[in-house]
Structures are given as structure tokens and as C-alpha cells.
Design a protein around this motif. Structure first.
Motif, PDB file in Angstrom:
ATOM      1  N   LEU A  69      17.547  49.694  76.361  1.00 50.85           N
ATOM      2  CA  LEU A  69      17.171  49.925  74.966  1.00 50.85           C
ATOM      3  C   LEU A  69      17.998  49.068  74.014  1.00 50.85           C
ATOM      4  O   LEU A  69      19.203  48.919  74.175  1.00 50.85           O
TER       5      LEU A  69
ATOM      6  N   SER B 290      11.314  48.556  71.304  1.00 51.37           N
ATOM      7  CA  SER B 290      12.127  49.028  72.426  1.00 51.37           C
ATOM      8  C   SER B 290      12.346  50.534  72.367  1.00 51.37           C
ATOM      9  O   SER B 290      12.192  51.240  73.371  1.00 51.37           O
ATOM     10  N   LEU B 291      12.697  51.043  71.185  1.00 52.14           N
ATOM     11  CA  LEU B 291      12.955  52.483  71.049  1.00 52.14           C
ATOM     12  C   LEU B 291      11.691  53.300  71.256  1.00 52.14           C
ATOM     13  O   LEU B 291      11.735  54.397  71.836  1.00 52.14           O
TER      14      LEU B 291
ATOM     15  N   LEU C  37      19.461  59.788  74.822  1.00 50.62           N
ATOM     16  CA  LEU C  37      18.204  60.153  75.475  1.00 50.62           C
ATOM     17  C   LEU C  37      18.460  60.874  76.793  1.00 50.62           C
ATOM     18  O   LEU C  37      17.729  61.799  77.156  1.00 50.62           O
TER      19      LEU C  37
ATOM     20  N   PRO D 185      13.690  59.403  70.416  1.00 47.08           N
ATOM     21  CA  PRO D 185      14.871  58.553  70.229  1.00 47.08           C
ATOM     22  C   PRO D 185      15.503  58.825  68.856  1.00 47.08           C
ATOM     23  O   PRO D 185      14.927  58.482  67.823  1.00 47.08           O
TER      24      PRO D 185
ATOM     25  N   GLN E 227      10.375  52.416  75.345  1.00 44.99           N
ATOM     26  CA  GLN E 227      11.292  52.883  76.378  1.00 44.99           C
ATOM     27  C   GLN E 227      11.876  54.257  76.068  1.00 44.99           C
ATOM     28  O   GLN E 227      12.218  55.003  76.986  1.00 44.99           O
ATOM     29  N   GLY E 228      11.997  54.573  74.765  1.00 42.84           N
ATOM     30  CA  GLY E 228      12.688  55.797  74.384  1.00 42.84           C
ATOM     31  C   GLY E 228      12.065  57.065  74.922  1.00 42.84           C
ATOM     32  O   GLY E 228      12.770  58.000  75.302  1.00 42.84           O
ATOM     33  N   TRP E 229      10.732  57.117  74.967  1.00 41.02           N
ATOM     34  CA  TRP E 229      10.059  58.338  75.415  1.00 41.02           C
ATOM     35  C   TRP E 229       9.746  58.338  76.915  1.00 41.02           C
ATOM     36  O   TRP E 229       9.133  59.271  77.404  1.00 41.02           O
TER      37      TRP E 229
ATOM     38  N   LEU F 291      15.959  55.984  66.413  1.00 39.54           N
ATOM     39  CA  LEU F 291      14.717  55.561  65.770  1.00 39.54           C
ATOM     40  C   LEU F 291      14.485  56.364  64.494  1.00 39.54           C
ATOM     41  O   LEU F 291      14.044  55.822  63.471  1.00 39.54           O
TER      42      LEU F 291
ATOM     43  N   ALA G  68      21.923  54.770  72.152  1.00 40.17           N
ATOM     44  CA  ALA G  68      20.517  55.113  72.361  1.00 40.17           C
ATOM     45  C   ALA G  68      20.277  55.608  73.774  1.00 40.17           C
ATOM     46  O   ALA G  68      19.588  56.602  73.995  1.00 40.17           O
ATOM     47  N   VAL G  69      20.878  54.936  74.765  1.00 41.96           N
ATOM     48  CA  VAL G  69      20.646  55.292  76.161  1.00 41.96           C
ATOM     49  C   VAL G  69      21.158  56.689  76.462  1.00 41.96           C
ATOM     50  O   VAL G  69      20.443  57.554  76.973  1.00 41.96           O
TER      51      VAL G  69
ATOM     52  N   GLY H 143      19.271  48.436  70.032  1.00 46.33           N
ATOM     53  CA  GLY H 143      19.569  49.333  68.923  1.00 46.33           C
ATOM     54  C   GLY H 143      20.273  48.622  67.783  1.00 46.33           C
ATOM     55  O   GLY H 143      19.958  47.487  67.438  1.00 46.33           O
TER      56      GLY H 143
END
Length: 639
Positions: A344, A378-379, A138, A32, A382-384, A35, A134-135, A346
Motif C-alpha cells: 500500500l 492503492s488504498l 488494516l 482504510p 488493496q485496502g479492502w 483513506l 496503512a498496512v 500512503g
């Protein structure tokens, strides 16, 4: 004094450069990116390199301007097609969903943190909206080609839910402040009226501002280098005017961007490139400033409850709110599950968490620290996982076209035309001899450094550079002619079927050839009409419909949603992950109807209808019934 100016400039630009370089790491490992921006800001702050920055007003001011730039760019890049496709679900999530998330999360915050009810809901409102940047970073970084419906819902929701969360947060701060001064009262009618005025004025000024931007760009013959700055400044004027009038400046600037981006505005290519760069700069500055404002040494005292709240937001509040909001729209369960996961948090959540500090609330800093930790959770969590989950749920589809080497150039004095420069790719249709339409005949072909006119060049070859002068709203056909094949491996070939089927052919031919079990009414339909009917009248690229021993795959649809190409497969689709929850209202109705039919059949001693038994069994297994299963199986060939 002079040295101080140089030092501040050096440190500030150094942080921005470090954040820009961190994008290489993010694209390489799918991390992310936002992040990383936050971590750079934290590492440079009071507990890191020692940069002291604790001015809440400056942080909020910078963050608000940066968010306005990001929202204008988000609106500018939202096509009307995506808005039409996802308007209902996205608006439901951006309004009712934000309120539901605030309420559910607020209850959990009340029991886990030392906050009263209003302060708990204030924290919930701060983290209720999703972060578009963020969404979609990714999705790009992971090279995830999602189904269009899912992507449109996420795009429109994340771009439009910020104004509601901002209004809720500011209103709750005011209510809490009034509670500290009992001589002032605020009635529920005042809150409702304030909401309507805030959103209504924001929408009205956004529409007028968007139309004004388009009008001014068309009437004023500004220099190409000045035009993007002019448009960006106008967008910030719309934001400021709406806020000064008592409306939502964030809603206004998003709507203005949407109107400008979907009009025939001049120099749209130049504007998109400039705004893309400004949006990146705004994100970097906003995250760095918010990271500098945070004090990590204060985190440990609330770390465990804040992490717990982050997990509750991810696994409880967001999924429940998404399920309830999307229930009326009969979206397939894998899509609902993915939308609930891709929530996500942010920069907006951290920015809103500054408002309690600005309002002088007793627990303002605690709310800010909790929101900051929740965003980090959250990052990280959910980010990975977005890419793997999309593959697991069968929501990834092959690209419609393969690799494409194209440059778009705006020409002076031509308001609505472009010069497209294509490099012919090996294996593309034009390299195989496909004819170019008359309306797009090339003006110039460059081969091995030698320029020639189109009639003189003979057959186009791989490596040729072709220059075509066309209207700026040119059809997608040109891209497809100059792109390499989208189907580049056996897996994709299996995905789209063994051979093509003409959508205009009668369905009775399928029944005669393969024994698909169609009834008399279905046999009278064309194949394309039959598939569209099984998909509730909303076919989408890569949808699949099972008909007895064969499976029909939607290879392409036109701009009006009509099926233009179908594939037929004899191989069963690999099963997608079972999603036992997220039933839509339609599926619940089907389940009840099937149970009633089974009960009546049992009461009469007659065998169950086959369709009803199949639907009930599908629901018992946690999969979709036949009518919706075609949606859910979307792209399971790659799952």
C-alpha cells in the motif's frame, strides 16, 4: 486578529476530531483509515469547504516532522526477533525492490503521461515505498492474525524502505534541475558517493543517537510526565542532526527508535503508550495537510492515465520487484504473493511528490496530482482486499493465546520491574488450577472488592484481579496462564490436530504406527528434528508437514526457533489457493533437478524416482514441491 486565531484553532482541531471519529467507521467496516483522513483533507480544501492552503514548503516541513515521529515509533516497536527473522527479505525489498519498482513504473509513466524519462522515474521513486501505517492498521482493523514470518517481512520492509525512496526522489529532482542549467554537471560517481554518504551518515548518527537516548533516560531521573516528551524531542534531534550533516535523517530516526526500543530502557510501557498516541496524531496531521494541499479540480485531466499507472504499480511493478527480490530466500509462493499485494502507498508517496513542486520543476504539479491519485487507487483497491486474500492464501493462523485482560504498570524507583494486573478469565489455566511459578507469586488478589494475600485466597476464580510484581522482561508463560484457551471452536481444534506429539520422540515410532514411508536416515531423527528438517531448519508456529497418511502441525516454538509442541492430524489439510507464479530460486533448482532425474531415468528405461515425480507434478499443478509445501499450507484450516 484575535478572532482569526480562534477561527484557525477551531477549524484545525475540528478536522483532527473528525479524523479521530472516522477511525470508528474504519474499525467497524475495515475501511482504510488513512483513506478517510485524506478524504477529510480533500473535502476541507479549496474545492471543498474552501480552506486555502497551497504552501508547499509548510506542507513538506509538517509532513517530514510527522514522518520522523512515525518512523521512530515504528523502530521502537520493531523487536529484534522480527528483524532477525525477516532481515534478508525485508532489506532486499527496501533497497533493490525500491529501485526496481522505480524503474518498472517509470517506463510505464513515460508512455502514459506527458513526462520525459527523468520525470517519469521521479514519479516512480515517489510511489516506490510502502506505507507501514496503512498496512498494519488494516491488519489490526480486520483482526488478521498473520503468520509471523510474513508479518515481520512487511513490518521491517515498510519501516526501512522510506529512506531509499526519499534519497532517489531528492536526487532525481536535483538532476532534473541541473538539466535545466547545463553549466552544472553531476556524474554517476557523485550519485553513488552521495548515496553511500547519505545512508552511512544516517546509520551512524542513528546508532549513536539511539545509544545516547538510552543513556540519558537511564542517567537522568526525569518526572514520568516529562520523560516521553524528552525522548520524543531527542528523536527529532537525531533526525535533524543527521539531515544537517548530510545523512538520511529518516534512516537515523528509525535506527535510533529500534535501538531504544530493544534496550532495557526505563519506563518502556509509558513510552510506548505516549508514542502510540503521538504516531496517530502525526498520521492524522500529515494526511490532513496533504489533503488540504491537493486540488481535486485538477485531477480529471490526468485521471485515466494516473488510475492506469496505479493498476500497473499494483499488478505489475510491485509483484515483479517482489518476486525478483525474494527469489533467493525460498519463501513459499503464497507468502510472496501476499507480500507483493500488500504494498500500500500512503502519506510518504504524497509527501515525496511535493519535492518536484518545491524544486520548481515544470511538471511538478502534474507529478504531485498523479502520485495523489495513485495513492488513492492503492488504498481503495488493496485496502479492502488484504483480509480476504490472506484467508484465500492460507496465511491466517489461530492466535497462540486466547483473550487476555492485563494492565502493565511502571513503579517509581524500579527501573526494570513492572506490576502486572491480570483479571482471571474463565477457562484459563490458572482458573483450572494451574500453578503459578515461584518467581511470579502474586502480591495481592482482589475478589468481590475484598483484598487478600495470595496464600489466603485459595484457588483463583474467574473474575479475580491478581497483581504480580515481575521483571519487565518476563516470559510469555504468564500471559498463557491467565489467558482463556486459544482453541475455542472445532475448526481451530482440527487445525492443531487430534492430539499432541512429543517432539523428542523418535521418528521411527511414527513409521511403526502409521506407515509414513520414512527412509532409514529420517527414522533415526527425533520427530521435532524431522519436522524442522522438512521446513529447511526454520519451523514456525502453524507450519504443517505431511508424512504419508498423517500430518504434523507445529503448535509452538521457543525463542530460539526450536519446536516445543507438535500436533498430529489424520485429516488432510484443505487446499490453499494455487499460486502458479513467484517460484523461488530453490524451487526453480528443484524443478530443473527433477527434470534431469526424469530424463536420466527415461534414458535408462528405469521408473522415475517417486520423490522426483511428486515434485515435478506439484510444480506442474502450480503448487509447491513437498519441501516447501509445508510452508505454503500454513493456515489453510481457516481458508
Amino acid at each position: 486578529m484575535e478572532n482569526a486565531i480562534y477561527l484557525v484553532t477551531l477549524v484545525g482541531t475540528g478536522l483532527v476530531v473528525a479524523a479521530a471519529f472516522s477511525s470508528l467507521i474504519a474499525f467497524r467496516f475495515g475501511a482504510p483509515l488513512l483513506l478517510l483522513f485524506l478524504c477529510i483533507g480533500l473535502a476541507s480544501g479549496a474545492d471543498g469547504l474552501g480552506i486555502q492552503f497551497d504552501n508547499a514548503r509548510v506542507a513538506y516541513f509538517i509532513g517530514s516532522l510527522a514522518l520522523a515521529v512515525i518512523l521512530f515509533d515504528s523502530g521502537f516497536g520493531t523487536p529484534l526477533k522480527a528483524l532477525r527473522q525477516a532481515a534478508g527479505p525485508a532489506v532486499s525489498l527496501a533497497t533493490v525492490g525500491v529501485v526496481m519498482t522505480t524503474g518498472l513504473f517509470g517506463v510505464a509513466a513515460y508512455y502514459l503521461l506527458d513526462l520525459d524519462w527523468l520525470e517519469s522515474f521521479l514519479l516512480g521513486a515517489s510511489v516506490a515505498s510502502t506505507d507501514a501505517a496503512a498496512v498494519f492498521f488494516l491488519l489490526r482493523a480486520g483482526e488478521i492474525n498473520l503468520r509471523e514470518r510474513v508479518r515481520s517481512v512487511l513490518e521491517v520492509e515498510s519501516g526501512s524502505n522510506d529512506p531509499i525512496a526519499i534519497f532517489l526522489t531528492i536526487t532525481l529532482v536535483e538532476v532534473i534541475a541541473i538539466g535545466a542549467h547545463p553549466e552544472t554537471k553531476m556524474l554517476a560517481t557523485d550519485l553513488v558517493l552521495g548515496f553511500l554518504i547519505n545512508m552511512g551518515l544516517g546509520a551512524l548518527i542513528g546508532v549513536l543517537g539511539g545509544l545516547g537516548i538510552v543513556r540519558l533516560v537511564e542517567r537522568l531521573q526525569l518526572d514520568a510526565g516529562l520523560l516521553p516528551i524528552f525522548v520524543l524531542t531527542l528523536s527529532l534531534m537525531v533526525f535533524a542532526a543527521a539531515g544537517a550533516a548530510g545523512g538520511s535523517g529518516f534512516l537515523a530516526v528509525y535506527i535510533a527508535g529500534m535501538i531504544a526500543g530493544n534496550s532495557d530502557i526505563r519506563a518502556v510501557t509509558i513510552l510506548k503508550r505516549f508514542q502510540d498516541g503521538m504516531s496517530w496524531l502525526a498520521q492524522i496531521i500529515m494526511f490532513l495537510v496533504l489533503g488540504l494541499f491537493a486540488t481535486p479540480s485538477q485531477f480529471p485531466e490526468i485521471l485515466l492515465p494516473a488510475v492506469g499507472l496505479g493498476l500497473i504499480l499494483i499488478f505489475v511493478a510491485r509483484p515483479v520487484a517482489v518476486w525478483l527480490c525474494l527469489m533467493p530466500f525460498r519463501l513459499p509462493r503464497p507468502e510472496v504473493a501476499f507480500v507483493s499485494w500488500v504494498g500500500l502507498r500512503g502519506a510518504v508517496s504524497i509527501l515525496l511528490a511535493i519535492t518536484p513542486v518545491l524544486g520548481g520543476l515544470e511538471h511538478g504539479r502534474l507529478i504531485f496530482n498523479a502520485a495523489f491519485i495513485i495513492v488513492l487507487v492503492s488504498l481503495v483497491v488493496q485496502g479492502w482486499t488484504i483480509g480476504p486474500l490472506a484467508r484465500r492464501l492460507g496465511l491466517i493462523v489461530p492466535a497462540r493465546i486466547g483473550p487476555l485482560d492485563k494492565v502493565e504498570l511502571e513503579l517509581p524507583g524500579s527501573a526494570h520491574h513492572e506490576l502486572l494486573a491480570y483479571r482471571v478469565v474463565a477457562g484459563s489455566p490458572v482458573a483450572r488450577g494451574e500453578r503459578i511459578p515461584r518467581w511470579a507469586r502474586p502480591s495481592l488478589v482482589v475478589r468481590d472488592g475484598r483484598s487478600m494475600r495470595f496464600p489466603e485466597r485459595g484457588r483463583l476464580q474467574a473474575g479475580d484481579n491478581v497483581y504480580i510484581f515481575v521483571p519487565d522482561r518476563y516470559p510469555r508463560l504468564l500471559d498463557r496462564l491467565f489467558a482463556s484457551r486459544a482453541v475455542v471452536d472445532p475448526e481451530d481444534a482440527d487445525f492443531f490436530g487430534a492430539f499432541a506429539v512429543d517432539p523428542a520422540r523418535p521418528a521411527e515410532e511414527l513409521e511403526a504406527a502409521y506407515g509414513t514411508g520414512l527412509d532409514e536416515e529420517d527414522r533415526k531423527l527425533a520427530v521435532g528434528e524431522l519436522v524442522a528438517q522438512r521446513l529447511d531448519g526454520k519451523p514456525e508456529y502453524a507450519d504443517r508437514v505431511s508424512l504419508g497418511p498423517v500430518e504434523l502441525i507445529v503448535r509452538d516454538v521457543d525463542d530460539k526457533g526450536r519446536i516445543t509442541s507438535l500436533g498430529l492430524s489424520f485429516e488432510p489439510t484443505a487446499p490453499v489457493a494455487r499460486v502458479p507464479v513467484f517460484l523461488s530460486a530453490g524451487e526453480l533448482w528443484d524443478a530443473v533437478r527433477d527434470l534431469v532425474r526424469r530424463w536420466r531415468g527415461s534414458a535408462k528405461g528405469a521408473p522415475e524416482p517417486a520423490a522426483a515425480g511428486t515434485a515435478a507434478a506439484a510444480l506442474d499443478e502450480g503448487s509447491s514441491p513437498p519441501e516447501t509445501d509445508a510452508h505454503a499450507q500454513g493456515a489453510s484450516g481457516n481458508a
